[in-house]
Design a protein around this motif. Structure first.
Motif, PDB file in Angstrom:
ATOM      1  N   ALA A 162       1.261  -1.291  -0.169  1.00 29.25           N
ATOM      2  CA  ALA A 162       0.526   0.264  -0.229  1.00 29.25           C
ATOM      3  C   ALA A 162       0.593   1.222   0.154  1.00 29.25           C
ATOM      4  N   ILE A 163       0.996   2.035  -1.202  1.00 28.51           N
ATOM      5  CA  ILE A 163       1.438   3.203  -0.991  1.00 28.51           C
ATOM      6  C   ILE A 163       1.161   4.343  -0.086  1.00 28.51           C
ATOM      7  N   GLN A 164       1.905   5.095   0.449  1.00 30.67           N
ATOM      8  CA  GLN A 164       1.628   5.742   2.045  1.00 30.67           C
ATOM      9  C   GLN A 164       2.774   7.197   1.071  1.00 30.67           C
ATOM     10  N   ASP A 165       3.823   7.397  -0.322  1.00 30.61           N
ATOM     11  CA  ASP A 165       4.150   8.282  -0.943  1.00 30.61           C
ATOM     12  C   ASP A 165       5.128   8.159  -1.269  1.00 30.61           C
ATOM     13  N   ARG A 166       5.444   9.261  -2.047  1.00 26.03           N
ATOM     14  CA  ARG A 166       6.588   9.712  -2.706  1.00 26.03           C
ATOM     15  C   ARG A 166       7.336   9.584  -1.955  1.00 26.03           C
ATOM     16  N   LYS A 167       8.760   9.712  -1.713  1.00 27.00           N
ATOM     17  CA  LYS A 167      10.159   9.975  -0.877  1.00 27.00           C
ATOM     18  C   LYS A 167       9.858  11.240  -0.876  1.00 27.00           C
ATOM     19  N   LYS A 168       9.651  12.107  -2.466  1.00 24.77           N
ATOM     20  CA  LYS A 168      10.221  13.375  -1.624  1.00 24.77           C
ATOM     21  C   LYS A 168       9.014  14.223  -1.074  1.00 24.77           C
ATOM     22  N   ASP A 169       7.704  13.253  -1.950  1.00 23.75           N
ATOM     23  CA  ASP A 169       5.935  14.454  -1.383  1.00 23.75           C
ATOM     24  C   ASP A 169       6.131  13.757   0.010  1.00 23.75           C
TER      25      ASP A 169
ATOM     26  N   ILE B   2       4.867  14.284   3.938  1.00 26.61           N
ATOM     27  CA  ILE B   2       5.300  15.390   4.964  1.00 26.61           C
ATOM     28  C   ILE B   2       5.949  14.967   6.200  1.00 26.61           C
ATOM     29  N   ILE B   3       6.614  15.725   6.778  1.00 27.59           N
ATOM     30  CA  ILE B   3       7.498  15.136   8.418  1.00 27.59           C
ATOM     31  C   ILE B   3       6.837  16.396   8.537  1.00 27.59           C
ATOM     32  N   SER B   4       6.604  16.454   9.760  1.00 25.84           N
ATOM     33  CA  SER B   4       5.630  17.737  10.576  1.00 25.84           C
ATOM     34  C   SER B   4       5.596  17.076  11.902  1.00 25.84           C
ATOM     35  N   GLY B   5       7.040  18.023  12.440  1.00 23.60           N
ATOM     36  CA  GLY B   5       7.375  17.788  14.160  1.00 23.60           C
ATOM     37  C   GLY B   5       8.260  16.512  13.964  1.00 23.60           C
ATOM     38  N   GLY B   6       8.722  16.406  14.033  1.00 24.55           N
ATOM     39  CA  GLY B   6       9.262  14.522  13.378  1.00 24.55           C
ATOM     40  C   GLY B   6       8.759  13.750  12.866  1.00 24.55           C
ATOM     41  N   GLU B   7       7.051  13.645  12.659  1.00 24.33           N
ATOM     42  CA  GLU B   7       6.211  12.468  12.586  1.00 24.33           C
ATOM     43  C   GLU B   7       5.576  13.061  11.014  1.00 24.33           C
ATOM     44  N   ASN B   8       6.010  10.814  10.628  1.00 21.21           N
ATOM     45  CA  ASN B   8       5.419  10.971   9.205  1.00 21.21           C
ATOM     46  C   ASN B   8       5.084  11.107   8.934  1.00 21.21           C
ATOM     47  N   ILE B   9       4.001  12.071   7.483  1.00 18.60           N
ATOM     48  CA  ILE B   9       2.776  11.754   7.884  1.00 18.60           C
ATOM     49  C   ILE B   9       2.195  11.059   5.955  1.00 18.60           C
ATOM     50  N   SER B  10       1.246  10.693   5.691  1.00 19.99           N
ATOM     51  CA  SER B  10       1.109  10.434   4.651  1.00 19.99           C
ATOM     52  C   SER B  10       0.531  11.125   3.928  1.00 19.99           C
ATOM     53  N   SER B  11       0.276  11.660   3.044  1.00 20.65           N
ATOM     54  CA  SER B  11      -0.564  12.490   2.505  1.00 20.65           C
ATOM     55  C   SER B  11      -1.334  12.050   1.607  1.00 20.65           C
ATOM     56  N   ILE B  12      -1.508  10.533   0.978  1.00 20.26           N
ATOM     57  CA  ILE B  12      -2.534   9.985   0.258  1.00 20.26           C
ATOM     58  C   ILE B  12      -3.476   9.294   1.565  1.00 20.26           C
ATOM     59  N   GLU B  13      -3.058   9.780   2.995  1.00 22.48           N
ATOM     60  CA  GLU B  13      -3.835   9.208   4.151  1.00 22.48           C
ATOM     61  C   GLU B  13      -4.809  10.434   3.852  1.00 22.48           C
ATOM     62  N   LEU B  14      -4.088  11.293   4.023  1.00 20.34           N
ATOM     63  CA  LEU B  14      -4.997  13.078   4.274  1.00 20.34           C
ATOM     64  C   LEU B  14      -6.291  13.084   3.606  1.00 20.34           C
ATOM     65  N   GLU B  15      -5.298  12.621   1.567  1.00 22.02           N
ATOM     66  CA  GLU B  15      -6.614  12.926   0.772  1.00 22.02           C
ATOM     67  C   GLU B  15      -7.726  12.411   0.690  1.00 22.02           C
TER      68      GLU B  15
ATOM     69  N   ASP C 259     -12.002  17.240  -5.696  1.00 19.17           N
ATOM     70  CA  ASP C 259      -9.954  16.521  -6.386  1.00 19.17           C
ATOM     71  C   ASP C 259      -9.296  17.497  -5.137  1.00 19.17           C
ATOM     72  N   VAL C 260      -8.570  16.737  -4.856  1.00 23.66           N
ATOM     73  CA  VAL C 260      -7.249  17.423  -3.875  1.00 23.66           C
ATOM     74  C   VAL C 260      -6.498  16.492  -3.830  1.00 23.66           C
ATOM     75  N   ALA C 261      -5.306  17.410  -3.214  1.00 29.49           N
ATOM     76  CA  ALA C 261      -3.534  16.684  -3.655  1.00 29.49           C
ATOM     77  C   ALA C 261      -3.143  17.810  -2.053  1.00 29.49           C
ATOM     78  N   VAL C 262      -2.818  17.174  -1.443  1.00 28.67           N
ATOM     79  CA  VAL C 262      -1.868  17.305  -0.264  1.00 28.67           C
ATOM     80  C   VAL C 262      -0.052  16.894  -0.287  1.00 28.67           C
ATOM     81  N   ILE C 263       0.414  18.217  -0.139  1.00 27.67           N
ATOM     82  CA  ILE C 263       1.215  18.544  -0.364  1.00 27.67           C
ATOM     83  C   ILE C 263       2.530  19.090   1.155  1.00 27.67           C
ATOM     84  N   PRO C 264       3.316  18.966   1.790  1.00 28.27           N
ATOM     85  CA  PRO C 264       4.186  19.487   2.747  1.00 28.27           C
ATOM     86  C   PRO C 264       3.950  21.232   2.551  1.00 28.27           C
ATOM     87  N   SER C 265       3.358  22.510   3.107  1.00 27.42           N
ATOM     88  CA  SER C 265       3.866  23.120   3.274  1.00 27.42           C
ATOM     89  C   SER C 265       5.179  24.206   4.427  1.00 27.42           C
TER      90      SER C 265
END
Length: 536
Positions: free
Chosen positions: A416-423, A425-438, A449-455
């Motif tokens: 189950a893909i969680q993300d691209r390596k470069k996509d 999101i590492i927030s406060g030291g925690e890895n977050i899957s953008s796919i899960e948020l989407e 439609d939606v896309a989630v990225i690190p800001s």
């Protein structure tokens, strides 16, 4: 005994067994049998040889999904020329780079796109230029049909299965696109795998919604032809046209990226079209995991059977499928959790998920690593880029292609893909899957439609931001507030995964195959920063 695996075998088989059966429904209204398709391909082969094209020369094709593409592709490969399909959504500068990089000798371009080649023809090594409507094109272009008038006699050279027969250029999300070299063996075995896992039959009617230039349309120019099934061609895709073609031509199978599924669902909601003709419909999707809401709509409302598959240009592309029916009941909602996964490896395909040291992660459905793959459908390498080839096959573990996708793997070997390596999101030291948020936001009725990225975030280094296309299509009147979407997602996710920013947009940037270009969103979002990673 050993028989070489050659891509020319597919059309040869169709002509032998299905000569009088309808092969192609053309966008121009004509309908061709396999005998007629083969004859036109032969004539294109003869025209190429008459003009000096030899085995190993690169012949480029710039065309939407029309019968001309099929004829030019097989016509090129029959003389041993390397089929080099071009993404018709690229710019003239992109074409300049590819034609020069591949050393293309001849190019066929559809009249609608030939001007992009004309703009750079003096800067490229290409010598032959042919189109299907020279009157509609500026410059000196040969006429495709006039080429075919020259006869059908050509000499098919001896070919071996390990010779390169296709170069597919990557989408080029970063830097110049790379030419993915594929051999007769790669293409043939990938087509066999498609035929098996996508359950192709000779009475299938395949609708060309996926661009033929995309790894040869996921190998379907081979598989559909070899099985003796029917091609229904298109000149681009719109949701109303898909529904119309499905019903009018009794389509039984087609491919649709998640963004296309979204378009179909929106169109269906507004227009309530018929969703099938005389045949049951199978649809394959890839590019990113479809949300459960999309799978529900496609299967429960449209009545189609969805197959979720996964891969990359470099891998054939297809290497996994979630169509593992021993793990779910067709009548149970539990199937959605399985079908949204990328799934199990195709036959003869070895899929692993490995950590930074190249060790397999725990098959617990939670530990994350990079997907690496070995299989006969995986590319030979990158055209004239030995260093990039070496890196792609040796980064974490030797001999496997490294996809750059981060995934989990469960006890059954289902990824189950969680993300691209470069996509990721590492927030406060925690890895977050953008796919899960989407996936969470897709459940909201106002989200199309939606896309989630690190800001960038001074506090957290990075924080999740959602770019949302509202159902009505108007970002000025989305039908929901930013705060409402934030709260909606917060109710479904762990607190540290909270979406903190929302921006409504008219559309998301995508590749020609429908993949959302998160990299473009990241570039814009991080334009004022020194780097594109958070430093929290």
């Amino acid at each position: 005994m050993h028989k070489p695996l050659l891509v020319t075998d597919f059309l040869d088989r169709a002509r032998d067994h299905y000569a009088d059966e309808e092969a192609v429904v053309a966008t121009t209204g004509e309908r061709y049998t396999y005998a007629e398709l083969g004859d036109r391909a032969d004539r294109f082969s003869a025209a190429l040889q008459e003009r000096g094209i030899e085995k190993g020369d690169r012949v480029a094709i710039l065309d939407p999904n029309t019968h001309y593409h099929l004829e030019a592709a097989y016509g090129s490969m029959q003389v041993g020329a390397v089929h080099t399909p071009l993404n018709y959504r690229l710019t003239p500068d992109d074409f300049r780079y590819i034609l020069e990089n591949a050393g293309v000798t001849a190019v066929y371009a559809d009249y609608e796109y030939a001007d992009k080649i004309e703009a750079v023809r003096d800067d490229v090594p290409t010598e032959l230029f042919v189109t299907n409507d020279p009157d509609a094109v500026d410059g000196d272009w040969d006429d495709f049909e006039a080429w075919l008038d020259g006869g059908d006699e050509y000499d098919r050279p001896e070919m071996t299965e390990d010779e390169v027969i296709t170069i597919n250029y990557t989408s080029g999300t970063t830097g110049d696109p790379k030419g993915v070299m594929r051999t007769h063996r790669n293409e043939t075995l990938h087509a066999y795998l498609i035929s098996t896992h996508q359950e192709l039959r000779d009475d299938d009617i395949y609708l060309w919604t996926l661009p033929m230039f995309h790894v040869n349309g996921w190998g379907h120019i081979y598989a559909v032809t070899g099985m003796g099934a029917k091609h229904v061609c298109t000149r681009g895709v719109d949701p109303g046209g898909i529904f119309e073609a499905v019903t009018a031509e009794d389509v039984s199978y087609f491919c649709a990226a998640p963004t296309v599924l979204n378009q179909l669902m929106s169109y269906y909601e507004d227009n309530h079209p018929e969703t099938a003709g005389a045949n049951d419909v199978r649809v394959a999707t890839a590019g990113s995991a479809p949300p459960e809401a999309a799978i529900r709509t496609v299967e429960d409302e449209f009545g189609w059977y969805l197959k979720h598959v996964y891969g990359a240009t470099e891998t054939g592309p297809l290497i996994t499928t979630s169509d593992a029916r021993r793990f779910f009941d067709d009548d149970s909602s539990d199937r959605f959790a399985i079908k949204k996964k990328q799934g199990l490896g195709y036959l003869g395909t070895e899929i692993r998920v490995v950590d930074e040291e190249g060790n397999d992660v725990e098959p617990d459905g939670a530990s994350i690593g990079e997907v690496v793959v070995r299989g006969n459908q995986v590319m030979e390498g990158y055209w004239e880029k030995p260093d990039a080839t070496e890196e792609a096959f040796s980064d974490r573990i030797e001999g496997y292609y490294h996809t750059g996708d981060l995934a989990t793997i469960d006890e059954n070997g289902m990824i189950a893909i969680q993300d691209r390596k470069k996509d990721i999101i590492i927030s406060g030291g925690e890895n977050i899957s953008s796919i899960e948020l989407e996936d969470a936001l897709f459940e909201h009725e106002a989200v199309d439609d939606v896309a989630v990225i690190p800001s960038p975030s001074d506090e957290w280094g990075e924080t999740p931001k959602a770019f949302v296309v509202p159902k009505g299509g108007d970002p000025a009147a989305p039908g929901v507030t930013e705060d409402e979407l934030v709260e909606f997602a917060r109710d479904q996710l762990a607190s540290y995964k909270a979406i903190r920013r929302v921006e409504f947009v008219e559309e998301l940037p995508t590749t020609a195959t429908g993949k959302v270009q998160k990299y473009e969103l990241r570039q814009e979002e991080w334009a004022d920063e020194d780097r594109m990673v958070g430093q929290g």
